[in-house]
Design a protein around this motif. Structure first.
Motif, PDB file in Angstrom:
ATOM      1  N   ALA A  92       0.849  -1.202   0.000  1.00 52.02           N
ATOM      2  CA  ALA A  92       0.000   0.000   0.000  1.00 52.02           C
ATOM      3  C   ALA A  92       0.878   1.242   0.000  1.00 52.02           C
ATOM      4  O   ALA A  92       2.014   1.219   0.468  1.00 52.02           O
ATOM      5  CB  ALA A  92      -0.899   0.000   1.229  1.00 52.02           C
ATOM      6  N   LYS A  93       0.321   2.342  -0.519  1.00 54.40           N
ATOM      7  CA  LYS A  93       1.134   3.562  -0.542  1.00 54.40           C
ATOM      8  C   LYS A  93       0.896   4.450   0.674  1.00 54.40           C
ATOM      9  O   LYS A  93       1.762   5.209   1.063  1.00 54.40           O
ATOM     10  CB  LYS A  93       0.928   4.323  -1.852  1.00 54.40           C
ATOM     11  N   ASP A  94      -0.289   4.342   1.282  1.00 56.17           N
ATOM     12  CA  ASP A  94      -0.573   5.202   2.433  1.00 56.17           C
ATOM     13  C   ASP A  94      -1.666   4.597   3.314  1.00 56.17           C
ATOM     14  O   ASP A  94      -2.196   3.526   3.023  1.00 56.17           O
ATOM     15  CB  ASP A  94      -0.966   6.611   1.974  1.00 56.17           C
ATOM     16  N   SER A  95      -2.000   5.318   4.360  1.00 59.85           N
ATOM     17  CA  SER A  95      -2.982   4.868   5.336  1.00 59.85           C
ATOM     18  C   SER A  95      -4.357   4.618   4.711  1.00 59.85           C
ATOM     19  O   SER A  95      -5.033   3.640   5.043  1.00 59.85           O
ATOM     20  CB  SER A  95      -3.092   5.907   6.456  1.00 59.85           C
ATOM     21  N   ASN A  96      -4.770   5.494   3.810  1.00 63.04           N
ATOM     22  CA  ASN A  96      -6.080   5.328   3.162  1.00 63.04           C
ATOM     23  C   ASN A  96      -6.152   4.020   2.378  1.00 63.04           C
ATOM     24  O   ASN A  96      -7.172   3.329   2.398  1.00 63.04           O
ATOM     25  CB  ASN A  96      -6.382   6.508   2.232  1.00 63.04           C
TER      26      ASN A  96
END
Length: 173
Positions: free
Chosen positions: A159-163
């Motif tokens: 994943a690239k970020d928290s979202n």
């Protein structure tokens, strides 16, 4: 082509002295010098990622820049009382996404991870699978955690970020 070297994270435990010392994964990690234990919150390194089950933001590979990861080693029965006391510290509160515990006390229960499972999950998500395997190797059941959670951990680590972590998590819940 150069081989990329995993950076080892510094692992810290704030020990609330609420668990059975014989079952405490944090104390065992400290005995093997895999983590440092503190009994005072002031000793937690500033800016450290605090694995907090009530955090508003999920841990993601975007958090790789931090070198310190901290867990609060306390009873799951008192977690809601203890974590708010840490809010005033300069820490980066991050929640781990959906994972299933494989420790003998909470086997099969989602989110009820021991300190070593929480560290291993964080390390895996942040890209240091070798350090995750190393800390789990000290526990008879440790390899089961990575085996049982392999698919979600792989997805979370990409994943690239928290979202994006939250979106991926919804596929497993």
């Amino acid at each position: 082509m150069k081989k990329q070297i995993d950076k080892d994270y510094h692992l810290h435990i704030f020990h609330a002295k609420q668990c059975d010392p014989k079952k405490c994964t944090g104390k065992k990690m400290a005995r093997f010098e895999l983590a440092r234990i503190f009994d005072k919150v002031q000793k937690i390194p500033r800016g450290s990622i605090l694995l907090d089950p009530m955090a508003k933001q999920a841990l993601s590979p975007a958090d790789k820049h931090e070198q310190n990861i901290t867990v609060l080693d306390c009873s799951w029965e008192t977690v809601e009382e203890v974590f708010p006391h840490l809010m005033r510290l300069h820490l980066q509160h991050r929640a781990l996404p959906y994972l299933v515990a494989t420790n003998p006390v909470n086997f099969g229960r989602p989110f009820k991870l021991t300190s070593v499972e929480a560290f291993a999950a964080a390390l895996y998500i942040l890209g240091n699978k070798k350090q995750a395997e190393k800390i789990l190797s000290k526990f008879n059941w440790g390899h089961v955690f990575l085996d049982m959670n392999k698919e979600p951990l792989e997805d979370y680590s990409k994943a690239k970020d928290s979202n994006e972590i939250i979106k991926i998590q919804s596929e497993y819940m």
